[in-house]
Design a protein around this motif. Structure first.
Motif, PDB file in Angstrom:
ATOM      1  N   UNK A 119      40.873  42.314  46.158  1.00 34.77           N
ATOM      2  CA  UNK A 119      41.055  42.500  44.726  1.00 34.77           C
ATOM      3  C   UNK A 119      39.691  42.364  44.058  1.00 34.77           C
ATOM      4  N   UNK A 120      39.063  43.456  43.656  1.00 38.31           N
ATOM      5  CA  UNK A 120      37.825  43.332  42.873  1.00 38.31           C
ATOM      6  C   UNK A 120      38.105  42.625  41.546  1.00 38.31           C
ATOM      7  N   UNK A 121      37.067  42.122  40.913  1.00 34.85           N
ATOM      8  CA  UNK A 121      37.238  41.462  39.619  1.00 34.85           C
ATOM      9  C   UNK A 121      38.022  42.363  38.668  1.00 34.85           C
ATOM     10  N   UNK A 122      39.042  41.790  38.028  1.00 33.51           N
ATOM     11  CA  UNK A 122      39.899  42.533  37.112  1.00 33.51           C
ATOM     12  C   UNK A 122      41.161  43.078  37.742  1.00 33.51           C
ATOM     13  N   UNK A 123      41.293  42.977  39.058  1.00 32.65           N
ATOM     14  CA  UNK A 123      42.454  43.550  39.747  1.00 32.65           C
ATOM     15  C   UNK A 123      43.669  42.633  39.656  1.00 32.65           C
ATOM     16  N   UNK A 124      44.857  43.220  39.899  1.00 31.60           N
ATOM     17  CA  UNK A 124      46.124  42.510  39.754  1.00 31.60           C
ATOM     18  C   UNK A 124      47.192  43.251  40.546  1.00 31.60           C
TER      19      UNK A 124
END
Length: 214
Positions: A119-124
């Motif tokens: 999960x890159x930063x900002x992923x969900x």
């Protein structure tokens, strides 16, 4: 298969089986050693740096599609024949866990499908169940975290909903070495937005001969 059968292994598997029997989910932090966790983390990052991951999809078969508004992680599916020793050991350990759970709960677990997830930063990943509507093979979900020193406030928690109405929940921090196991057809869950790169190894123990349920 040694990992689950080292000293105090019976205590570990007993705790897992007892919790699954009574509440349907459990969080443990001693399935793998710190060295094994680090080896899995390095294997995950090596494949990530090598460009082996693909955008995660939702659905199955002809209905499978990338839907970034639902989930925005990337995944790499794994198999037992992988030449990375850390991945081979993961499958061996999880197979020993499968045997122990079957012995205690008679779930008929036959095999495991698993993937790394980044999960890159900002992923969900929005709220969902892990069992497909037309296939009930997935029976027990495992989520294992590889993130060293995950700080408070970094997001990325697994929110596990404990009731059918999704009014009660528990948030589980994705700290390296933490494993969450839960019955796939009972617990809605989501991954809250991560504020930094988040690594996990997700697996589903499946029964053979899954039937159409919808």
């Amino acid at each position: 298969m040694e990992t689950l059968y080292r000293t105090q292994a019976d205590s570990l598997t007993d705790r897992i089986v007892d919790a699954l029997a009574t509440q349907g989910w459990v969080v443990v932090d001693d399935v793998f050693t710190p060295a094994e966790v680090q080896a899995l983390r390095e294997a995950c990052l090596a494949r990530w740096d090598g460009g082996d991951f693909r955008a995660a999809a939702v659905g199955k078969g002809g209905g499978e599609a990338v839907r970034s508004e639902i989930r925005s992680d990337s995944v790499l599916w794994l198999n037992e024949a992988d030449d990375a020793p850390a991945i081979t050991r993961y499958f061996d350990t999880m197979d020993a866990l499968r045997v122990a759970v079957n012995r205690g709960l008679y779930l008929g677990l036959a095999d495991l499908e698993a993937h790394f997830a980044v999960y890159p930063a900002g992923s969900f990943y929005k709220k969902h169940l892990d069992r497909f509507r037309d296939d009930d093979a997935r029976t027990l979900t495992s989520v294992f975290y590889l993130n060293e020193g995950w700080p408070a406030g970094a997001g990325g928690e697994l929110r596990l909903y404990l009731d059918a109405d999704c009014r009660q929940s528990v948030d589980i921090r994705p700290q390296a070495g933490t494993m969450v196991l839960f019955l796939s057809d009972r617990f809605w869950h989501e991954v809250l937005p991560a504020r930094r790169q988040r690594l996990s190894l997700t697996g589903w123990f499946r029964r053979h001969g899954g039937v159409m349920t919808w």
